[in-house]
Every structure is written in C-alpha cells, then in structure tokens.
Design a protein around this motif. Sequence first.
Motif, mmCIF file in Angstrom:
data_model
loop_
_atom_site.group_PDB
_atom_site.id
_atom_site.type_symbol
_atom_site.label_atom_id
_atom_site.label_comp_id
_atom_site.label_asym_id
_atom_site.label_seq_id
_atom_site.Cartn_x
_atom_site.Cartn_y
_atom_site.Cartn_z
ATOM 1 N N GLU A 138 -2.721 -8.065 9.836
ATOM 2 C CA GLU A 138 -1.864 -7.281 8.944
ATOM 3 C C GLU A 138 -0.432 -7.381 9.461
ATOM 4 O O GLU A 138 -0.201 -7.631 10.651
ATOM 5 C CB GLU A 138 -2.302 -5.800 8.937
ATOM 6 C CG GLU A 138 -3.578 -5.528 8.174
ATOM 7 C CD GLU A 138 -3.412 -5.591 6.654
ATOM 8 O OE1 GLU A 138 -2.259 -5.500 6.176
ATOM 9 O OE2 GLU A 138 -4.441 -5.759 5.964
ATOM 10 N N ASP A 140 1.582 -4.841 9.263
ATOM 11 C CA ASP A 140 2.025 -3.472 9.550
ATOM 12 C C ASP A 140 1.035 -2.774 10.498
ATOM 13 O O ASP A 140 -0.162 -2.694 10.216
ATOM 14 C CB ASP A 140 2.112 -2.726 8.218
ATOM 15 C CG ASP A 140 2.609 -1.304 8.406
ATOM 16 O OD1 ASP A 140 3.103 -1.013 9.514
ATOM 17 O OD2 ASP A 140 2.485 -0.510 7.464
ATOM 18 N N GLU A 143 -0.909 0.112 8.953
ATOM 19 C CA GLU A 143 -2.055 -0.285 8.141
ATOM 20 C C GLU A 143 -3.258 -0.592 9.040
ATOM 21 O O GLU A 143 -4.407 -0.239 8.717
ATOM 22 C CB GLU A 143 -1.694 -1.508 7.288
ATOM 23 C CG GLU A 143 -2.844 -2.084 6.464
ATOM 24 C CD GLU A 143 -3.437 -1.090 5.455
ATOM 25 O OE1 GLU A 143 -2.797 -0.050 5.187
ATOM 26 O OE2 GLU A 143 -4.566 -1.346 4.967
#
Length: 226
Positions: A138, A140, A143
């Motif tokens: 990911e 982020d 997240e």
Amino acid sequence: MNTRNGFLGLELRHLAALEAVGRRHSFGRAARELGYTQSAVSQQISHMERIVGQRLVDRPGGPKPVELTEAGRLLLRHADAIVAQLDAAQADMAALAEGAAGPLRVGILQSVGARILPALLLRFREEWPRVEVQVHEEADVAELLRLVERGDLDLTFAELPLPEGPFESREILRDPYILLVSAASRCERSRDSRSSAGGRRASPTASSGATSPTSTSSSAPTTTER
DNA sequence: CTGGTTGTCAAAGAAGCCTC
DNA sequence: GAGGCTTCTTTGACAACCAG
C-alpha cells in the motif's frame, strides 16, 4: 466393479503390511513388527490382492523367504510416495497447529518492499520454510494499519510513532535520513549552529541511502501486529 | 522318512465403532 | 442399548519345503 473405485478399498494398513512383508521377507516377522498376528497379515495381503486383482507376494512355501512380485514392488513404490506424502501432511498439520505453517499476510510500503523485505524474506524462509508469505503493498501506512486492525493482514511494516490502536509493535530498524540542499541554501549557512547541537552535515553529492519520501527527521521502521 | 518351519484357509468369537 | 459391520485373534487342519 470399477477398478478405480475398487482401489478405494485399499487402506494404509494394507500398504504398511505389504511394506513390512517386502522388507522382512516373512509374514510372521512382518506381523510381529506391526503388532499383528501372522494370520492377520496374511489376510490383509490376500485382501489387497483381491482388490488390485494381481498377485503381490510370491509365496514359495516352506521356510523359503517370501518375495514381492513385480506388481507388489510396483505398488510399493506408489505406497512409499503415499506414505511420504502422508508424513508431509502430518508435519504440515503439526506445524500449522503451532503456527509454523500456513499463510502469513504482510503489509509493506514500496520502500520496504525494495530495500528491507528481500533480505528479510530470505532469512525468514530459511527459518520457517512451511510458511507462505503473502505480501500486500500500500502507499499509505494508515491503510496498512487499518488492514491489520480489520484482520486482513497479520502484520505490517510501519514507522514510529504509531497511531492509537489495538497494535503490538516491535522496533526492528533505525534508518537515519539526511537532508540534501544546495550549498548556498539557508540551511547550509546555519549548519554551524546545528553541528554544535549534534546535527549531521548535509552533502549535495552523497546520502546515507535513505529512500523514504519523508525528507526530514530520522525514522524507525517497525513491524506492527494486531 | 520325519520333524521343524512357514504359510494358507476357514470358522468362531471378541472388541470397537457406527447407526438407529 | 441393540444390531450390524469390520478387524483381528485364536484354533485347527493342511501344504510345501528343508535339514538331519
């Protein structure tokens, strides 16, 4: 009767009896080894022969040693593979029960996947060969942490400090980052004061190898588990 | 030939498991 | 719990082979 369905009547104890008879060259010795009576082993072999429709053991009669026929040896080769597969399954079940096997879902950032994960995976696979690592990338960290919290990931790499949440973390690495600026910049002009405070000199041509998009401060990558 | 060894086959029964 | 099924044991009769 369908031959394939007929073979479903074959049982592991039959294969074990065949293996023991083939190795000991005697029904009686095979029976003692397996904890059966000689008659029971004889009946098991006979039952097998009815199932496969072929003579599996050559009985010369008298005190002569019994021998597997070609069909018996052929079946035994398959039996060895079956027993080995069964042993592997048993080991997998035991490993799974103690958490040493099965999938491990790992969340990463791109920088971790490029610089930290390859070496870690090599070491991990040597130590936990039965664990299948599934990598989920990911962009982020938030997240990744959300996926760990939801149970979609078993663990993730993140940076300290962690936000509030039901996480357990372990610091695994300190990765210092440095700032690169022009020699004419205001930062360079103020280096003396920062050097005296313990700061590191910035260079326009060399870096410590930091790859994080974060441009300032030191970071401490960490693995985080729910 | 005889006795010992090894294995086959059949019958009866015990034990464990499963289903109803 | 009863009944059925499977597996195994025990027992006995028998066959084949080897050694003395």
